[in-house]
Design a protein around this motif. Structure first.
Motif, PDB file in Angstrom:
ATOM      1  N   GLY A 161       0.818  -1.196   0.000  1.00  0.00           N
ATOM      2  CA  GLY A 161       0.000   0.000   0.000  1.00  0.00           C
ATOM      3  C   GLY A 161       0.854   1.249   0.000  1.00  0.00           C
ATOM      4  O   GLY A 161       2.072   1.181  -0.161  1.00  0.00           O
ATOM      5  N   LEU A 162       0.191   2.384   0.196  1.00  0.00           N
ATOM      6  CA  LEU A 162       0.857   3.676   0.138  1.00  0.00           C
ATOM      7  C   LEU A 162       0.812   4.342   1.504  1.00  0.00           C
ATOM      8  O   LEU A 162      -0.208   4.298   2.204  1.00  0.00           O
ATOM      9  N   GLN A 163       1.937   4.951   1.876  1.00  0.00           N
ATOM     10  CA  GLN A 163       2.003   5.684   3.136  1.00  0.00           C
ATOM     11  C   GLN A 163       2.658   7.030   2.880  1.00  0.00           C
ATOM     12  O   GLN A 163       3.740   7.115   2.291  1.00  0.00           O
ATOM     13  N   LEU A 164       1.986   8.094   3.310  1.00  0.00           N
ATOM     14  CA  LEU A 164       2.522   9.432   3.119  1.00  0.00           C
ATOM     15  C   LEU A 164       3.638   9.702   4.110  1.00  0.00           C
ATOM     16  O   LEU A 164       3.594   9.271   5.268  1.00  0.00           O
ATOM     17  N   ALA A 165       4.665  10.420   3.650  1.00  0.00           N
ATOM     18  CA  ALA A 165       5.721  10.861   4.550  1.00  0.00           C
ATOM     19  C   ALA A 165       5.150  11.915   5.494  1.00  0.00           C
ATOM     20  O   ALA A 165       4.149  12.575   5.192  1.00  0.00           O
ATOM     21  N   ALA A 166       5.810  12.088   6.641  1.00  0.00           N
ATOM     22  CA  ALA A 166       5.275  12.983   7.684  1.00  0.00           C
ATOM     23  C   ALA A 166       4.964  14.386   7.174  1.00  0.00           C
ATOM     24  O   ALA A 166       3.867  14.911   7.441  1.00  0.00           O
ATOM     25  N   PRO A 167       5.850  15.049   6.431  1.00  0.00           N
ATOM     26  CA  PRO A 167       5.520  16.409   5.973  1.00  0.00           C
ATOM     27  C   PRO A 167       4.279  16.453   5.087  1.00  0.00           C
ATOM     28  O   PRO A 167       3.469  17.384   5.176  1.00  0.00           O
ATOM     29  N   ALA A 168       4.134  15.435   4.206  1.00  0.00           N
ATOM     30  CA  ALA A 168       2.974  15.395   3.312  1.00  0.00           C
ATOM     31  C   ALA A 168       1.706  15.037   4.074  1.00  0.00           C
ATOM     32  O   ALA A 168       0.630  15.609   3.817  1.00  0.00           O
ATOM     33  N   ALA A 169       1.811  14.076   5.006  1.00  0.00           N
ATOM     34  CA  ALA A 169       0.633  13.650   5.768  1.00  0.00           C
ATOM     35  C   ALA A 169       0.065  14.794   6.591  1.00  0.00           C
ATOM     36  O   ALA A 169      -1.163  14.897   6.774  1.00  0.00           O
ATOM     37  N   ASP A 170       0.917  15.688   7.088  1.00  0.00           N
ATOM     38  CA  ASP A 170       0.455  16.813   7.909  1.00  0.00           C
ATOM     39  C   ASP A 170      -0.404  17.798   7.117  1.00  0.00           C
ATOM     40  O   ASP A 170      -1.165  18.579   7.706  1.00  0.00           O
ATOM     41  N   LYS A 171      -0.299  17.748   5.776  1.00  0.00           N
ATOM     42  CA  LYS A 171      -1.040  18.694   4.935  1.00  0.00           C
ATOM     43  C   LYS A 171      -2.392  18.155   4.490  1.00  0.00           C
ATOM     44  O   LYS A 171      -3.161  18.866   3.840  1.00  0.00           O
ATOM     45  N   VAL A 172      -2.694  16.894   4.823  1.00  0.00           N
ATOM     46  CA  VAL A 172      -3.954  16.275   4.409  1.00  0.00           C
ATOM     47  C   VAL A 172      -4.985  16.421   5.523  1.00  0.00           C
ATOM     48  O   VAL A 172      -4.705  16.118   6.688  1.00  0.00           O
ATOM     49  N   ASP A 173      -6.176  16.841   5.162  1.00  0.00           N
ATOM     50  CA  ASP A 173      -7.262  16.979   6.129  1.00  0.00           C
ATOM     51  C   ASP A 173      -7.854  15.602   6.410  1.00  0.00           C
ATOM     52  O   ASP A 173      -8.347  14.923   5.489  1.00  0.00           O
ATOM     53  N   GLU A 174      -7.794  15.182   7.665  1.00  0.00           N
ATOM     54  CA  GLU A 174      -8.230  13.831   8.026  1.00  0.00           C
ATOM     55  C   GLU A 174      -9.727  13.629   7.784  1.00  0.00           C
ATOM     56  O   GLU A 174     -10.155  12.555   7.344  1.00  0.00           O
ATOM     57  N   ARG A 175     -10.537  14.660   8.048  1.00  0.00           N
ATOM     58  CA  ARG A 175     -11.977  14.522   7.847  1.00  0.00           C
ATOM     59  C   ARG A 175     -12.291  14.346   6.365  1.00  0.00           C
ATOM     60  O   ARG A 175     -13.107  13.485   6.006  1.00  0.00           O
ATOM     61  N   GLU A 176     -11.652  15.129   5.507  1.00  0.00           N
ATOM     62  CA  GLU A 176     -11.884  14.986   4.074  1.00  0.00           C
ATOM     63  C   GLU A 176     -11.431  13.615   3.569  1.00  0.00           C
ATOM     64  O   GLU A 176     -12.056  13.028   2.689  1.00  0.00           O
ATOM     65  N   LEU A 177     -10.362  13.106   4.143  1.00  0.00           N
ATOM     66  CA  LEU A 177      -9.863  11.777   3.767  1.00  0.00           C
ATOM     67  C   LEU A 177     -10.889  10.701   4.096  1.00  0.00           C
ATOM     68  O   LEU A 177     -11.158   9.802   3.291  1.00  0.00           O
ATOM     69  N   GLN A 178     -11.497  10.783   5.274  1.00  0.00           N
ATOM     70  CA  GLN A 178     -12.485   9.791   5.671  1.00  0.00           C
ATOM     71  C   GLN A 178     -13.756   9.893   4.817  1.00  0.00           C
ATOM     72  O   GLN A 178     -14.360   8.879   4.456  1.00  0.00           O
ATOM     73  N   GLN A 179     -14.156  11.104   4.494  1.00  0.00           N
ATOM     74  CA  GLN A 179     -15.341  11.260   3.662  1.00  0.00           C
ATOM     75  C   GLN A 179     -15.114  10.702   2.260  1.00  0.00           C
ATOM     76  O   GLN A 179     -16.000  10.079   1.671  1.00  0.00           O
ATOM     77  N   ALA A 180     -13.896  10.903   1.698  1.00  0.00           N
ATOM     78  CA  ALA A 180     -13.611  10.447   0.335  1.00  0.00           C
ATOM     79  C   ALA A 180     -13.497   8.929   0.258  1.00  0.00           C
ATOM     80  O   ALA A 180     -13.931   8.308  -0.725  1.00  0.00           O
ATOM     81  N   THR A 181     -12.951   8.318   1.296  1.00  0.00           N
ATOM     82  CA  THR A 181     -12.693   6.875   1.259  1.00  0.00           C
ATOM     83  C   THR A 181     -13.771   6.063   1.964  1.00  0.00           C
ATOM     84  O   THR A 181     -13.784   4.827   1.868  1.00  0.00           O
ATOM     85  N   ASP A 182     -14.633   6.753   2.723  1.00  0.00           N
ATOM     86  CA  ASP A 182     -15.676   6.084   3.495  1.00  0.00           C
ATOM     87  C   ASP A 182     -15.075   5.109   4.501  1.00  0.00           C
ATOM     88  O   ASP A 182     -15.667   4.079   4.822  1.00  0.00           O
ATOM     89  N   GLN A 183     -13.856   5.423   4.951  1.00  0.00           N
ATOM     90  CA  GLN A 183     -13.189   4.604   5.963  1.00  0.00           C
ATOM     91  C   GLN A 183     -12.478   5.523   6.947  1.00  0.00           C
ATOM     92  O   GLN A 183     -12.100   6.647   6.605  1.00  0.00           O
ATOM     93  N   ARG A 184     -12.292   5.010   8.146  1.00  0.00           N
ATOM     94  CA  ARG A 184     -11.574   5.792   9.156  1.00  0.00           C
ATOM     95  C   ARG A 184     -10.076   5.529   8.975  1.00  0.00           C
ATOM     96  O   ARG A 184      -9.522   4.530   9.449  1.00  0.00           O
TER      97      ARG A 184
END
Length: 297
Positions: free
Chosen positions: A188-211
């Motif tokens: 699978g894919l894992q974002l590096a720390a600097p990139a992960a900090d820029k992603v909105d967690e709520r938007e991620l869950q809404q887009a993927t329908d997963q926590r």
């Protein structure tokens, strides 16, 4: 009188050296026949006076270099050895049946050039690692206009007394500062720390329908959803084409793990064994030892 003595000694020395050359050639042929080699080895007899030692039925010391020994999927580039106390079976010049090598010591060399030809289809390049006797497995591969680094762990080991094996595990693709992608089942894919900090967690869950947290490894279902919702990863600088490109990099181009080995022939005569393994800038070496090794009949 002194002049004649010098002349006689010169002829004796010349005859001794001719006998050495003859014996070296015969020994090379015997080794080639015994090990079923495609190329004739180099043999150097350093015993002097040679004829006197032959008459006594033994030689003090011989060096031999055997090139390109068939050893399974990867040929051993070279075997170099020194032999002490060679007992001759038969007699010169025409009835030598073989010899017994009392003490053998040497090295088996497996070149990185040969190893890299073997794993070339997997986009992994093998080279000496930063730690002692370690091997680095890495390379670069273009993905969607970006340069991804292929990284893996290589492990060397002996297999029995006659073989070497290398396993490359945990192969992954890394876009530095952005993400890490592990191909194959369970990857699978894992974002590096600097990139992960820029992603909105709520938007991620809404887009993927997963926590899913941005710093967690995102597997197939999540990646499919992110390709359809590129705006979620846009703040991190991740384009959907990069995800699609990474998912296409599958075996055999980048294998999740791979293993190959080199094995000396099972019918190697006598008590020849491989011992300690060491890594050098040009390849891998293993110590070769043996006692009472028969050559010829």
């Amino acid at each position: 009188m002194a002049v004649w003595m010098v002349v006689v000694l010169a002829f004796l020395a010349l005859g001794d050296r001719w006998a050495v050359l003859y014996a070296e050639n015969m020994a090379a042929q015997k080794i080639q026949e015994t090990l079923k080699l495609t190329a004739e080895p180099e043999v150097h007899i350093e015993s002097f006076p040679f004829l006197a030692q032959v008459a006594a039925g033994h030689l003090d010391h011989v060096d031999a270099t055997v090139p390109d020994v068939p050893a399974g999927r990867v040929s051993v580039a070279q075997v170099r050895g020194s032999v002490d106390d060679i007992r001759i079976v038969g007699s010169l010049p025409s009835s030598v049946e073989g010899a017994v090598l009392s003490r053998v010591r040497g090295q088996v060399f497996l070149g990185f050039d040969d190893l890299n030809r073997e794993v070339g289809a997997s986009q992994v390049h093998l080279a000496p690692g930063t730690g002692k006797n370690t091997v680095r497995a890495d390379d670069d591969v273009p993905v969607a206009g970006r340069n991804a680094e292929v990284r893996g762990r290589a492990h060397l080991r002996r297999t029995g007394d006659h073989g070497l094996a290398m396993t490359v595990r945990d192969v992954r693709l890394v876009v530095p500062g952005l993400l890490t992608y592990v191909p194959g089942k369970g990857g699978g894919l894992q974002l590096a720390a600097p990139a992960a900090d820029k992603v909105d967690e709520r938007e991620l869950q809404q887009a993927t329908d997963q926590r899913v947290r941005p710093d967690q490894r995102m597997k197939d279902g999540v990646l499919d959803a992110l390709v359809e919702h590129p705006a979620v990863l846009k703040p991190a600088g991740v384009d959907p084409s990069l995800i699609r490109g990474l998912r296409k990099v599958q075996e055999p181009k980048v294998a999740q793990s791979m293993e190959f080995s080199a094995q000396l022939p099972d019918d190697v005569p006598g008590d020849l064994r491989l011992r300690g393994i060491s890594v050098h800038k040009d390849g891998v070496r293993a110590e070769l030892t043996g006692t009472d090794v028969p050559v010829g009949q």
